[in-house]
Design an enzyme around this catalytic site. Structure first.
Site, short mmCIF file in Angstrom:
data_model
loop_
_atom_site.label_atom_id
_atom_site.label_comp_id
_atom_site.label_asym_id
_atom_site.label_seq_id
_atom_site.Cartn_x
_atom_site.Cartn_y
_atom_site.Cartn_z
N SER A 267 0.83 -1.20 0.00
CA SER A 267 0.00 0.00 0.00
C SER A 267 0.87 1.25 0.00
O SER A 267 1.67 1.45 -0.91
CB SER A 267 -0.95 -0.05 1.20
N ASP A 324 -8.61 -4.68 -6.41
CA ASP A 324 -8.15 -3.75 -5.37
C ASP A 324 -8.22 -2.31 -5.90
O ASP A 324 -7.48 -1.93 -6.81
CB ASP A 324 -6.73 -4.10 -4.95
N HIS A 391 -7.62 -5.49 -0.53
CA HIS A 391 -6.38 -4.73 -0.37
C HIS A 391 -5.45 -5.31 0.69
O HIS A 391 -4.28 -4.95 0.75
CB HIS A 391 -6.71 -3.28 -0.01
#
Length: 420
Positions: A267, A324, A391
């Site tokens: 991320s 995602d 995610h």
């Protein structure tokens, strides 16, 4: 809306702001900490082949040929390495103090000498050599002075550097490996940095600082990510300074032997990994091979930034879950097909009459490196697919473990045996 209309006193407005930021924090804790999807997704079932000897092939696994012929179908040695580096990222989440009521909130829970052991990951052969912190550069509103301290935490532990020290592991890997691992978004101010999605000029700053009109060839990156990498306080140096200092020390110690630098993150950490790779290759003329392994990363920079990364020899493998949403933001994306064929640059999803204007804004991004595309929908274990699970790092590692090829997305044996 009613609350906003009637809460007009400073105290009421402060309470409203606290509620909003609290919700942001809770959202970040949910998506950043490992979500327990299924007992079958634990690290016990995500074990990698630690006995695979890379030897002289290590550079190919690290991307020397841009992973040609290794991604579809997925090479077993590469799969093991991706899971191994994912384990280093997992450690950043396990060791971060997410508890806002804790006096050690936003720090690492364990000291350097016992970090990897106490993080709960398998024996790695590496030794952690430096803690890394990131600092938010946003200007804080005055009301935060009276808000809980965790809302205004400016500097927080973001990851670490670890160097392979075990002789057997060095022999297996074919070189001494240096890992830089970053976690994803965890604090309120980091979320605010994520929202600063316009592009800003990056290094070398002297070439662009006085320029009013930036040239199209100027490398630019997302403002918030760049701020987290370069901001500092009176008591905490920037992440950039920490990385440069540690890499210089490592190169002075081990520069005469086969060496690699592998930067990995999830991320926000994936974005910082890309910036770190760019910085290392721009700063050190004697830098060894630099590879980025990113999980669920957002877009980072423009086309010129991508070109500079390619010229520097940086190798980037982006592991993307097609379900995602984070991997689809921020900004617009350049159509790589048109760029490759030297045609007019087209911006996805926009009519042609708007494209020229969009190109002159600071919202046109370009994907970098090589992509390994996976999908949550291919797993027989992910029955409840939502924004958070798509995610989550555990989902990414689960998909890497089970992925075979684009024509056979998931191992048939997984469906039959009920495990990966």
């Amino acid at each position: 809306m009613k609350l906003a209309r009637f809460c007009t006193s400073p105290t009421d407005r402060l309470k409203q702001n606290e509620i909003v930021v609290t919700q942001m924090y809770r959202a970040s804790a949910t998506t950043s900490a490992s979500v327990k999807l299924n007992s079958k997704l634990s690290w016990n079932s995500l074990a990698y082949d630690s006995a695979a000897k890379l030897g002289n092939n290590w550079m190919e696994i690290q991307g020397s040929n841009n992973w040609e012929g290794l991604l579809d179908p997925l090479d077993q040695n590469l799969r093991s390495e991706l899971l191994r580096y994912g384990q280093f990222v997992e450690a950043t989440y396990r060791c971060f103090d997410f508890d806002p009521s804790s006096p050690t909130y936003a720090t690492c829970k364990y000291p350097r000498n016992s970090f990897l052991t106490r993080s709960g990951i398998a024996e790695t052969g590496y030794r952690m050599t430096k803690h890394l912190r990131a600092t938010c550069g946003v200007h804080l509103p005055r009301w935060l002075d009276r808000a809980p301290s965790w809302m205004s935490t400016q500097s927080s532990w973001i990851g670490y550097v670890a160097v392979c020290q075990d002789k057997k592991e060095i022999a297996r890997l074919g070189r001494r490996d240096v890992v830089i691992a970053y976690r994803g978004t965890a604090t309120c101010l980091e979320w605010l940095e994520n929202l600063r999605a316009t592009l800003t000029a990056c290094w070398p700053p002297d070439d662009v600082a006085t320029s009013v009109h930036l040239r199209p060839s100027t490398p630019m990156v997302q403002t918030g990510f760049f701020s987290l990498y370069t901001s500092s306080t009176d008591t905490c140096p920037s992440l950039q300074e920490m990385v440069r200092e540690e890499i210089k020390r490592v190169l002075d110690l081990y520069g005469d032997e086969p060496l690699s630098i592998t930067i990995t993150g999830h991320s926000l950490g994936a974005a910082l990994a890309t910036l770190t790779a760019y910085d290392i290759n721009s700063t050190f003329n004697n830098a060894p091979m630099v590879t980025v392994i990113s999980f669920g990363g957002p877009r980072v920079g423009n086309r010129s930034f991508r070109c500079q990364l390619e010229k520097s020899g940086t190798k980037i493998l982006r592991i993307v879950n097609s379900d995602d949403l984070i991997t689809k933001v921020p900004g617009f994306v350049i159509d790589d097909y048109d760029v490759a064929n030297k045609q007019a640059v087209n911006v996805a999803a926009l009519p042609s009459w708007l494209q020229k204007r969009v190109q002159n804004t600071h919202w046109v991004y370009a994907d970098v490196g090589k992509e390994l595309r996976l999908s949550s929908r291919d797993s027989p274990f992910l029955s409840k697919v939502n924004v958070a699970t798509c995610h989550d790092l555990s989902t990414y590692l689960h998909l890497v473990k089970g992925f075979v090829s684009s024509t056979c997305p998931f191992k048939a044996t997984a469906r039959k045996l009920g495990s990966i």
